[in-house]
Design a protein around this motif. Structure first.
Motif, PDB file in Angstrom:
ATOM      1  N   THR A   1      38.255  34.022  46.101  1.00 13.67           N
ATOM      2  CA  THR A   1      39.043  35.079  45.432  1.00 13.67           C
ATOM      3  C   THR A   1      40.627  34.676  45.539  1.00 13.67           C
ATOM      4  O   THR A   1      41.286  34.790  46.655  1.00 13.67           O
ATOM      5  CB  THR A   1      38.998  36.681  45.815  1.00 13.67           C
ATOM      6  OG1 THR A   1      39.310  36.632  47.351  1.00 13.67           O
ATOM      7  CG2 THR A   1      37.821  37.053  45.722  1.00 13.67           C
TER       8      THR A   1
ATOM      9  N   ASN B   1      44.577  33.548  45.492  1.00 11.48           N
ATOM     10  CA  ASN B   1      46.001  34.187  45.194  1.00 11.48           C
ATOM     11  C   ASN B   1      46.848  33.171  45.475  1.00 11.48           C
ATOM     12  O   ASN B   1      46.749  32.227  45.999  1.00 11.48           O
ATOM     13  CB  ASN B   1      46.402  35.483  46.296  1.00 11.48           C
ATOM     14  CG  ASN B   1      46.029  35.162  47.606  1.00 11.48           C
ATOM     15  OD1 ASN B   1      46.535  34.318  48.158  1.00 11.48           O
ATOM     16  ND2 ASN B   1      45.636  36.032  48.372  1.00 11.48           N
TER      17      ASN B   1
ATOM     18  N   ASP C   1      43.065  36.486  41.737  1.00 13.25           N
ATOM     19  CA  ASP C   1      43.171  37.536  42.832  1.00 13.25           C
ATOM     20  C   ASP C   1      44.611  37.582  42.985  1.00 13.25           C
ATOM     21  O   ASP C   1      44.955  36.917  44.170  1.00 13.25           O
ATOM     22  CB  ASP C   1      42.346  37.718  44.109  1.00 13.25           C
ATOM     23  CG  ASP C   1      42.478  38.869  44.757  1.00 13.25           C
ATOM     24  OD1 ASP C   1      43.493  39.654  44.447  1.00 13.25           O
ATOM     25  OD2 ASP C   1      41.912  39.082  45.735  1.00 13.25           O
TER      26      ASP C   1
ATOM     27  N   ARG D   1      43.084  40.173  36.172  1.00 10.72           N
ATOM     28  CA  ARG D   1      43.085  40.075  37.691  1.00 10.72           C
ATOM     29  C   ARG D   1      41.655  40.565  37.991  1.00 10.72           C
ATOM     30  O   ARG D   1      41.216  41.725  37.785  1.00 10.72           O
ATOM     31  CB  ARG D   1      44.137  40.811  38.541  1.00 10.72           C
ATOM     32  CG  ARG D   1      44.125  40.831  40.038  1.00 10.72           C
ATOM     33  CD  ARG D   1      45.066  41.899  40.624  1.00 10.72           C
ATOM     34  NE  ARG D   1      44.919  41.603  42.221  1.00 10.72           N
ATOM     35  CZ  ARG D   1      44.735  42.503  43.137  1.00 10.72           C
ATOM     36  NH1 ARG D   1      45.058  43.858  42.321  1.00 10.72           N
ATOM     37  NH2 ARG D   1      44.516  42.388  44.346  1.00 10.72           N
ATOM     38  N   VAL D   2      40.829  39.750  38.978  1.00  8.02           N
ATOM     39  CA  VAL D   2      39.693  40.166  39.701  1.00  8.02           C
ATOM     40  C   VAL D   2      40.026  40.011  41.274  1.00  8.02           C
ATOM     41  O   VAL D   2      39.665  39.024  41.907  1.00  8.02           O
ATOM     42  CB  VAL D   2      38.807  38.965  39.048  1.00  8.02           C
ATOM     43  CG1 VAL D   2      37.362  39.412  39.737  1.00  8.02           C
ATOM     44  CG2 VAL D   2      38.534  38.812  37.770  1.00  8.02           C
ATOM     45  N   GLY D   3      40.435  41.297  41.412  1.00  2.82           N
ATOM     46  CA  GLY D   3      40.636  41.677  43.125  1.00  2.82           C
ATOM     47  C   GLY D   3      39.359  41.313  43.857  1.00  2.82           C
ATOM     48  O   GLY D   3      38.270  41.762  43.423  1.00  2.82           O
ATOM     49  N   GLY D   4      39.440  40.887  45.152  1.00  2.00           N
ATOM     50  CA  GLY D   4      38.239  40.715  45.760  1.00  2.00           C
ATOM     51  C   GLY D   4      37.633  42.273  46.018  1.00  2.00           C
ATOM     52  O   GLY D   4      36.265  42.378  46.080  1.00  2.00           O
TER      53      GLY D   4
ATOM     54  N   ASP E   1      37.845  44.909  44.059  1.00  2.00           N
ATOM     55  CA  ASP E   1      37.399  45.335  42.973  1.00  2.00           C
ATOM     56  C   ASP E   1      36.065  44.861  42.656  1.00  2.00           C
ATOM     57  O   ASP E   1      35.075  44.964  42.020  1.00  2.00           O
ATOM     58  CB  ASP E   1      38.306  45.317  41.960  1.00  2.00           C
ATOM     59  CG  ASP E   1      39.471  46.256  42.119  1.00  2.00           C
ATOM     60  OD1 ASP E   1      39.216  47.235  42.531  1.00  2.00           O
ATOM     61  OD2 ASP E   1      40.697  45.699  41.856  1.00  2.00           O
TER      62      ASP E   1
END
Length: 257
Positions: free
Chosen positions: A52, A54, A80, A98-101, A103
Motif C-alpha cells: 500500500t 504512499n 494509498d 485511492r486504495v487505503g490499507g 479500506d
C-alpha cells in the motif's frame, strides 16, 4: 531475497521511478483473492507481496535500494495516499482511486471469510494485533485468524507463522521493514500473500479513530492523522520534497508529449 514477480493483470504506472498499479478497490480485492486462490490450486506458485504505497514510501524507495527492489517485484502496489492518486491522474490515469490499507483489508475480509482464507496478524504495539483479531471476529465470526503475534520481524516469527499455515499475512512492522520481512519470509512461511498494513492495524483494532468520512473524501486524512498523532510530523516532513519532485516530473512528461 526478492521474489520473482507474479503475473499481473493491472496496468502499472510510475511515479518518481516507483511502480504503482492503476486500480480501484474492487480490482484490488479481486486481485488479492485471485492470488490466494492461485496459490491454493497451483503447485509452487510464487508468494505475492502487496504494497500500500504512499508518497512517504516513494521517498523511502529513492534512498533505500532494497526497498525499491521489493516494490519492483511486488505482485500488487496500490495507491494509498491522495498525493499519489493525484500524481497518477496528472499522468493520464483519471480513473484511479485511492486504495487505503485499512479500506483494502475491510473490503477483503468478507471474501476471506466466505472462501476460508486463513489470516495471520503480526506486529504493532503490544496487544494491538489481538485487539484487531477480536474486532474482525465480531464482524466476521467465521473468519479464520490462525495466528496473532506482537513479535518483531525476523526468523523466529516466520517459523511461528509457518506452523500456523496462513494464506495471508498482515504485517505491521512499519513501512519498509514490513515489506522487506514479507519479501524474505513469505516463501518459508508458505503463505500466498503478505500485506504491509502499518498503522492500519491500529485502526482495525479500534485503537486509533479514523478521520470522519467527509475528511477522507476530500483527501485530508493525512492531516487528521497528523493532528491526532503529532509524532508523524517527522515522517511527513518529506512531503514538500515529494510534491516538488513529482510536479517537476509531471511537467517534464507533459512537455515530452
Amino acid at each position: 531475497m526478492v521474489t520473482p514477480p507474479v503475473t499481473r493483470t493491472t496496468v502499472r504506472a510510475r511515479v518518481l521511478g516507483c511502480p504503482v498499479d492503476i486500480v480501484d478497490m474492487a480490482t484490488a480485492v479481486q486481485t488479492l483473492v485471485e492470488i490466494v486462490e492461485r496459490r491454493r490450486s497451483v503447485l509452487n506458485s510464487q508468494p505475492a507481496v502487496v504494497v500500500t504505497l504512499n508518497p512517504e514510501m516513494i521517498m523511502m524507495a529513492r534512498r533505500a535500494p532494497a526497498f525499491g527492489s521489493v516494490l519492483e517485484s511486488a505482485a500488487l502496489v496500490v495507491p494509498d495516499g491522495i498525493g499519489l492518486v493525484r500524481a497518477l491522474r496528472r499522468r493520464g490515469h483519471p480513473e484511479v482511486e485511492r486504495v487505503g490499507g485499512t479500506d483494502l483489508i475491510a473490503a477483503y475480509l468478507p471474501q476471506a471469510e466466505g472462501r476460508g482464507h486463513r489470516i495471520a496478524l503480526v506486529g504493532g504495539a503490544p496487544g494491538v494485533a489481538a485487539m484487531a483479531r477480536d474486532r474482525m471476529l465480531e464482524a466476521y465470526p467465521k473468519l479464520q485468524v490462525v495466528a496473532v503475534s506482537d513479535g518483531r520481524p525476523g526468523a523466529p516469527i516466520a517459523r511461528e507463522l509457518e506452523n500456523a499455515e496462513p494464506d495471508v499475512v498482515l504485517a505491521a512492522f512499519g513501512a519498509g521493514r514490513q515489506e522487506l520481512f514479507l519479501d524474505r519470509y513469505l516463501g518459508p512461511i508458505g503463505a500466498a500473500a503478505g500485506i504491509g498494513v502499518g498503522g492500519a492495524l491500529d485502526f482495525l483494532a479500534g485503537r486509533v479513530p479514523r478521520a470522519p468520512a467527509p475528511i477522507r473524501r476530500i483527501g485530508l486524512e493525512w492531516a487528521w492523522r497528523l493532528a491526532i498523532q503529532p509524532w508523524r510530523f517527522r515522517r511527513q516532513s518529506v512531503l514538500p520534497v515529494y510534491w516538488w519532485l513529482e510536479r517537476r516530473e509531471a511537467a517534464a512528461l507533459r512537455a515530452s508529449r
